[in-house]
Each structure stands twice: as C-alpha cells, then as structure tokens.
Design a protein around this motif. Sequence first.
Motif, PDB file in Angstrom:
ATOM      1  N   UNK A   1       9.724  -6.612   8.328  1.00 29.79           N
ATOM      2  CA  UNK A   1       9.402  -5.434   9.148  1.00 29.79           C
ATOM      3  C   UNK A   1       7.911  -5.290   9.446  1.00 29.79           C
ATOM      4  N   UNK A   2       7.094  -6.216   8.946  1.00 27.49           N
ATOM      5  CA  UNK A   2       5.638  -6.062   9.047  1.00 27.49           C
ATOM      6  C   UNK A   2       5.019  -7.051  10.031  1.00 27.49           C
ATOM      7  N   UNK A   3       4.116  -6.540  10.871  1.00 29.46           N
ATOM      8  CA  UNK A   3       3.250  -7.375  11.704  1.00 29.46           C
ATOM      9  C   UNK A   3       1.839  -7.286  11.131  1.00 29.46           C
ATOM     10  N   UNK A   4       1.091  -8.378  11.227  1.00 25.97           N
ATOM     11  CA  UNK A   4      -0.257  -8.386  10.657  1.00 25.97           C
ATOM     12  C   UNK A   4      -1.236  -9.079  11.585  1.00 25.97           C
ATOM     13  N   UNK A   5      -2.463  -8.568  11.573  1.00 25.68           N
ATOM     14  CA  UNK A   5      -3.568  -9.268  12.217  1.00 25.68           C
ATOM     15  C   UNK A   5      -4.756  -9.215  11.267  1.00 25.68           C
ATOM     16  N   UNK A   6      -5.618 -10.214  11.359  1.00 21.45           N
ATOM     17  CA  UNK A   6      -6.839 -10.266  10.561  1.00 21.45           C
ATOM     18  C   UNK A   6      -8.009 -10.126  11.524  1.00 21.45           C
ATOM     19  N   UNK A   7      -8.895  -9.157  11.264  1.00 25.03           N
ATOM     20  CA  UNK A   7     -10.003  -8.918  12.183  1.00 25.03           C
ATOM     21  C   UNK A   7     -11.346  -8.981  11.463  1.00 25.03           C
ATOM     22  N   UNK A   8     -12.379  -9.264  12.234  1.00 28.02           N
ATOM     23  CA  UNK A   8     -13.740  -9.212  11.704  1.00 28.02           C
ATOM     24  C   UNK A   8     -14.048  -7.756  11.338  1.00 28.02           C
TER      25      UNK A   8
ATOM     26  N   UNK B   1       0.840  -1.189   0.000  1.00 30.68           N
ATOM     27  CA  UNK B   1       0.000   0.000   0.000  1.00 30.68           C
ATOM     28  C   UNK B   1       0.880   1.244   0.000  1.00 30.68           C
ATOM     29  N   UNK B   2       0.342   2.326  -0.514  1.00 28.79           N
ATOM     30  CA  UNK B   2       1.047   3.604  -0.421  1.00 28.79           C
ATOM     31  C   UNK B   2       1.317   3.944   1.038  1.00 28.79           C
ATOM     32  N   UNK B   3       0.344   3.616   1.910  1.00 29.77           N
ATOM     33  CA  UNK B   3       0.454   3.961   3.331  1.00 29.77           C
ATOM     34  C   UNK B   3       1.359   3.018   4.121  1.00 29.77           C
ATOM     35  N   UNK B   4       1.770   1.910   3.492  1.00 27.73           N
ATOM     36  CA  UNK B   4       2.525   0.913   4.265  1.00 27.73           C
ATOM     37  C   UNK B   4       3.732   0.338   3.542  1.00 27.73           C
ATOM     38  N   UNK B   5       3.920   0.684   2.283  1.00 24.24           N
ATOM     39  CA  UNK B   5       5.027   0.098   1.531  1.00 24.24           C
ATOM     40  C   UNK B   5       4.742  -1.356   1.197  1.00 24.24           C
TER      41      UNK B   5
ATOM     42  N   UNK C   1       7.697  -0.686  10.660  1.00 29.22           N
ATOM     43  CA  UNK C   1       8.560   0.466  10.408  1.00 29.22           C
ATOM     44  C   UNK C   1       8.177   1.238   9.153  1.00 29.22           C
ATOM     45  N   UNK C   2       7.603   0.548   8.166  1.00 26.36           N
ATOM     46  CA  UNK C   2       7.275   1.215   6.901  1.00 26.36           C
ATOM     47  C   UNK C   2       5.837   1.730   6.849  1.00 26.36           C
ATOM     48  N   UNK C   3       5.055   1.444   7.893  1.00 25.38           N
ATOM     49  CA  UNK C   3       3.649   1.865   7.912  1.00 25.38           C
ATOM     50  C   UNK C   3       3.551   3.310   8.387  1.00 25.38           C
ATOM     51  N   UNK C   4       2.725   4.087   7.712  1.00 25.67           N
ATOM     52  CA  UNK C   4       2.605   5.510   8.046  1.00 25.67           C
ATOM     53  C   UNK C   4       2.106   5.715   9.479  1.00 25.67           C
ATOM     54  N   UNK C   5       2.400   6.878  10.029  1.00 26.69           N
ATOM     55  CA  UNK C   5       1.937   7.228  11.368  1.00 26.69           C
ATOM     56  C   UNK C   5       0.555   7.875  11.334  1.00 26.69           C
ATOM     57  N   UNK C   6       0.164   8.376  10.167  1.00 28.89           N
ATOM     58  CA  UNK C   6      -1.138   9.014  10.037  1.00 28.89           C
ATOM     59  C   UNK C   6      -1.180   9.884   8.802  1.00 28.89           C
ATOM     60  N   UNK C   7      -2.348  10.464   8.533  1.00 37.61           N
ATOM     61  CA  UNK C   7      -2.522  11.352   7.387  1.00 37.61           C
ATOM     62  C   UNK C   7      -2.191  12.784   7.799  1.00 37.61           C
ATOM     63  N   UNK C   8      -1.448  13.474   6.971  1.00 39.37           N
ATOM     64  CA  UNK C   8      -1.031  14.838   7.271  1.00 39.37           C
ATOM     65  C   UNK C   8      -2.242  15.768   7.381  1.00 39.37           C
TER      66      UNK C   8
END
Length: 216
Positions: free
Chosen positions: A42-49, A17-21, A69-76
């Motif tokens: 560098x990625x952790x993942x969870x699958x949720x309902x 993703x653009x937001x996560x690389x 580490x590559x996931x964004x912190x938020x939208x500017x």
Amino acid sequence: MIHYIVNNVRPRQGYGLTEAGIISMMYPKLYKPGSAGKLTPTIEMKIVNPDTKTMLGVNQPGEICVRGATVMKGYLNDEESSKKDIDSDRFLHTGDLGYITEDGYLYIVDRIKEVIKYKGFQVAPAQLEERLLRHPGVKEAAVVGKPDERAGELPTAFISKQENMTVTAQELIDLIAQHFHADKQLHGGVIFVEEIPKTVTGKIARKMLKELVKQY
C-alpha cells in the motif's frame, strides 16, 4: 542491527511511523542484513535531496518520503505542521535519511536532524557509531558535529570504554579511516567519557553532547 540466529529464530527488521503505519518489512526468504526490507503493497516512496527536494535515484541517500492508504492526511488542528511535512503530491516527509537499492531494498541511514555537515558532505553519525561499537574496547559510542569555521562541523566521537580494556583515540581514528571516505573521518577526534549521557527514553542525549563538545 541483529545478525544472529537464536533457537532457529532469525530477527528481522522493518520500518514504520506513527504517521504512516508499516512502511517496509523483511519478508521470509528475502533476508538481507542491515536492510529494513521491501515496501508494503500500500506504500509509495520517493527519496529526495533534503535541501533541494529534488528526487534522487537508487543507492543515493536522501530523505524518505511516503504516501499511501495508511499514511495520515495531516495533523489534527495543526495546518502549519501538516503543510511543512506533507508536500503538494501528498507525500509525507519522514525526516529519516535512507536509500533504495536496485532490487528494491530499503536501508535506513539516520535521522536528518542528526546528520553532520562537513565541508558540504553529509555524515551520518549512526554509520560511524556502528563501526566503532565493533571494537572490543568500546562499550558505547556517540558521534556529533563540533562547530568549525572552515569545515562547518567536525565529526567527533564520544567513547565509553569497556571495563579492563585498553583502546586509544588514534586506534579508533584509524579504524574509521580504514572503512570510510575522507569526508567521514573523525576530524574532531575522540573524547573518552565514563558513560554516554542518555535521555529519559534511553536514547543518546545528542543535544547535551553538542554543547559538551564545544568545550574541547
């Protein structure tokens, strides 16, 4: 999905993703058709309902959520959207539906916003479309939900035929019935069109089809 080899080169699928690389990729010698590969280090993942946000187990389709580490912190300058898409544990909710197998392979099912809800069951249009496109008489396929008071939405297929090929609606309904459970049938039927409408970027214009299906 591409499964064939051209000039000894095997295409491989990844997911990002653009937001996560880059989130996952298919590593050499670990090729599995249909999979988006394994998570990058560098990625952790969870699958949720998607509705309750509770965590799901292996082989259970749900919303893909990632952090790292590559996931964004938020939208500017957009705190509201940041709070909506990033939970208290700093996981980014991607809006994509997928699942992880026991051996760690990621499979992408569809976009959550495109999922059809039939009698409480989630029906991923992409899965039905992929099967319909295997029929030699089908050039293009798009599945959307037709509003229904009792069921919520009825999976309905828009089909563009291949030139000089014959295919009937019942033939395609039977094809889906052979490969999917009762909740994933084409309960809304099949609608033949000259061509499937597209957006300016070449994607299926689902919003247009959702309005069009109400006329049938």
